[in-house]
Design a protein around this motif. Structure first.
Motif: not given
Length: 522
Positions: A247-249, A489-490, A241, A485, A243-244, A267-268
């Motif tokens: 949020r954790h992506l 996220t993703g 992951t 989600n 962080e942005k 990313d998905r």
């Protein structure tokens, strides 16, 4: 004009060729009927042995029919309307990927949820990658049969893991309590992949484990033809992951194939991991996914002669030759507040060992498409509440399952413990009783006489019981928002394993919805 008409009845010895005359009889008119299609077929056995087949039909007619009563002399046709529309068409419309370099979505798990998620993503041109820890169905069948014959368990490919998911070794039941336009799409895909067309209209449709194996293989080929990729013997082992904006992506995943690690940038990720992926649950919890306990059920498989069920349900057991072997669905609410109910009833089927971990005993049922076995079986299950779990840990339900699966293994001396109902109720040292918690024993003993009144012979003392059934649903829920989600996220939890479905149809529909969420973000 096209019409829909309901409550068209045939005797068991009649065929679909008699439907036209049955429609004319109800219309009370000498008109020309054409293009009859079956919307629904069910069995009415309330006045046994005078059993009827009941149909809802669509048809065309050479003249306009009176659907409203204009005068006392004019006959209004009951149950007839112009609402005929067949199975509503469904298609997920997606955008073409902006560039060939875009990261491909990944689907973890290739059971019903994963299959239909991958199919919809592939149709949208997103070229999904599917990772499945088990084997393709051709190899998986041999691995499972080796386990049944020699007791050699492969923890990565078994009744729970592999192409088609746990449903591959079941009855292939397609009943569901949900109502969704996507159901028609799932059924149609099954038919195009080799299932019998009758699943489009049967009240309780099923495919059968023998046919389901070819169906899932054909769906795999369709996904590959559309640009998807399926990687078998490949397990999800870690998430990466970034962080942005707080949020954790998701940035990628690690997989393991034959001991070799691989990194896939994405990313998905659709988590279609099934209800038995316990090691994956633990990894996801450690990575920070928001998870919570979920109630499930525990119990046994109970088996009776199929002719006993046919007689109890039809009155005349010979009717099974025309109507097919009878099934049932029973329940009882106990004084302690627990529900006891039958689950995944398999007419003409067999009880199987469905273990996925060493030194555990897990039971399930399986039927072929013709359901021609001598015996009927079903799960006989009792509610398990989260307060029954040994702790408040999110995975405490998993430990609860494992504890009783190990007890069953010990009680059965390495196999499924077996008894009959007479022994179960009379001996505290019975091996099946020793495989269950006290509340389940108490509930089953109270419920059986009541179930026997609902279905004559169900509580006969020679009914076979085998333990333990623990995998009717997931003991975990991975929380998700309206966009599917998770707390990362993703990462999109979907299907039975993350706690959002129960059975082939609801899992497939949830997989489609998860794919739609990804497509909508293109």
């Amino acid at each position: 004009m096209r019409y829909k008409i309901s409550q068209i009845k045939l005797d068991p010895d009649q065929s679909h060729e008699d439907l036209e005359q049955a429609i004319l009889k109800k219309l009370r008119r000498n008109v020309k009927i054409r293009d009859i299609s079956i919307v629904r077929e069910s069995i009415d056995a309330r006045r046994k042995p005078d059993v009827k087949l009941v149909y809802t039909l669509e048809f065309s007619c050479d003249r306009k029919l009176p659907l409203e009563q204009a005068s006392k002399k004019e006959y209004k046709i009951p149950g007839c309307s112009t609402e005929a529309d067949g199975i509503k068409a469904y298609k997920a419309h997606g955008k073409e990927p902006e560039s060939k370099d875009r990261r491909r979505p990944i689907v973890a798990g290739f059971g019903p949820c994963g299959i239909f998620a991958a199919l919809i993503l592939a149709e949208a041109g997103l070229n999904p990658v599917v990772i499945e820890r088990g084997e393709p169905v051709e190899k998986r069948i041999k691995t499972v049969e080796r386990f049944w014959q020699e007791g050699i368990l492969d923890p990565e490919s078994n009744v729970q893991f592999g192409e088609g998911g746990a449903g591959t070794f079941s009855d292939g039941k397609l009943t569901t309590g949900i109502k969704d336009i996507r159901i028609g799409r799932v059924l149609q895909e099954f038919v195009e992949a080799g299932a019998d067309k009758s699943i489009l209209y049967k009240q309780r449709p099923h495919i059968g484990t023998d046919k389901l194996r070819d169906v899932v293989k054909n769906l795999r080929h369709r996904i590959e033809h559309l640009g998807g990729e399926i990687r078998f013997n490949t397990k999800l082992t870690d998430l990466v992951t970034e962080e942005k904006d707080g949020r954790h992506l998701l940035a990628g995943i690690y997989t393991e194939t034959g001991g070799a690690q691989d990194f896939l940038e994405t990313d998905r990720l659709i988590l279609a991991i099934g209800h038995s992926a316990r090691d994956t649950f633990r990894m996801l919890l450690e990575k920070g996914l928001n998870m919570e306990q979920k109630p499930f059920s525990i119990g046994v498989r109970i088996q009776h002669p199929q002719k006993l069920i046919d007689k109890a349900q039809y009155g005349d057991p010979s009717l099974a030759e025309r109507l097919g072997p009878a099934d049932y669905k029973l329940n009882h609410r106990c004084r302690n507040g627990r529900g006891v109910y039958t689950f995944c009833m398999c007419p003409g089927g067999q009880i199987i060992n469905a273990s996925s971990e060493p030194e555990t005993a897990v039971t399930n049922g399986m039927s072929n498409s013709v359901r021609d076995g001598r015996f009927a079986n079903s799960g006989l299950l009792v509610d398990v509440r989260t307060e029954d779990f040994p702790s408040e840990h999110p995975l405490a339900g998993v430990e609860f399952q494992r504890m009783y699966e190990r007890r069953a293994y010990e009680a059965g001396a390495g196999d499924l413990p077996e008894t009959d109902y007479g022994s179960f109720k009379s001996s505290t040292e019975d091996p099946v009783r020793r495989s269950l918690p006290d509340f389940a024993i108490e509930s089953i003993l109270e419920a059986m006489p009541f179930l026997g009144k609902k279905l004559r012979g169900f509580d006969r003392e020679d009914a076979v019981m085998r333990a333990v059934e623990t995998r009717s649903s997931s003991p975990v829920r991975i929380r998700r928002n309206d966009d599917y989600n998770s707390s990362i996220t993703g990462v999109l939890p979907a299907g039975e394993g993350p706690g959002y479905a129960g059975g082939i149809m609801s899992a497939a529909v949830d997989g489609i919805k998860a794919a739609e969420k990804i497509i909508s973000q293109q």
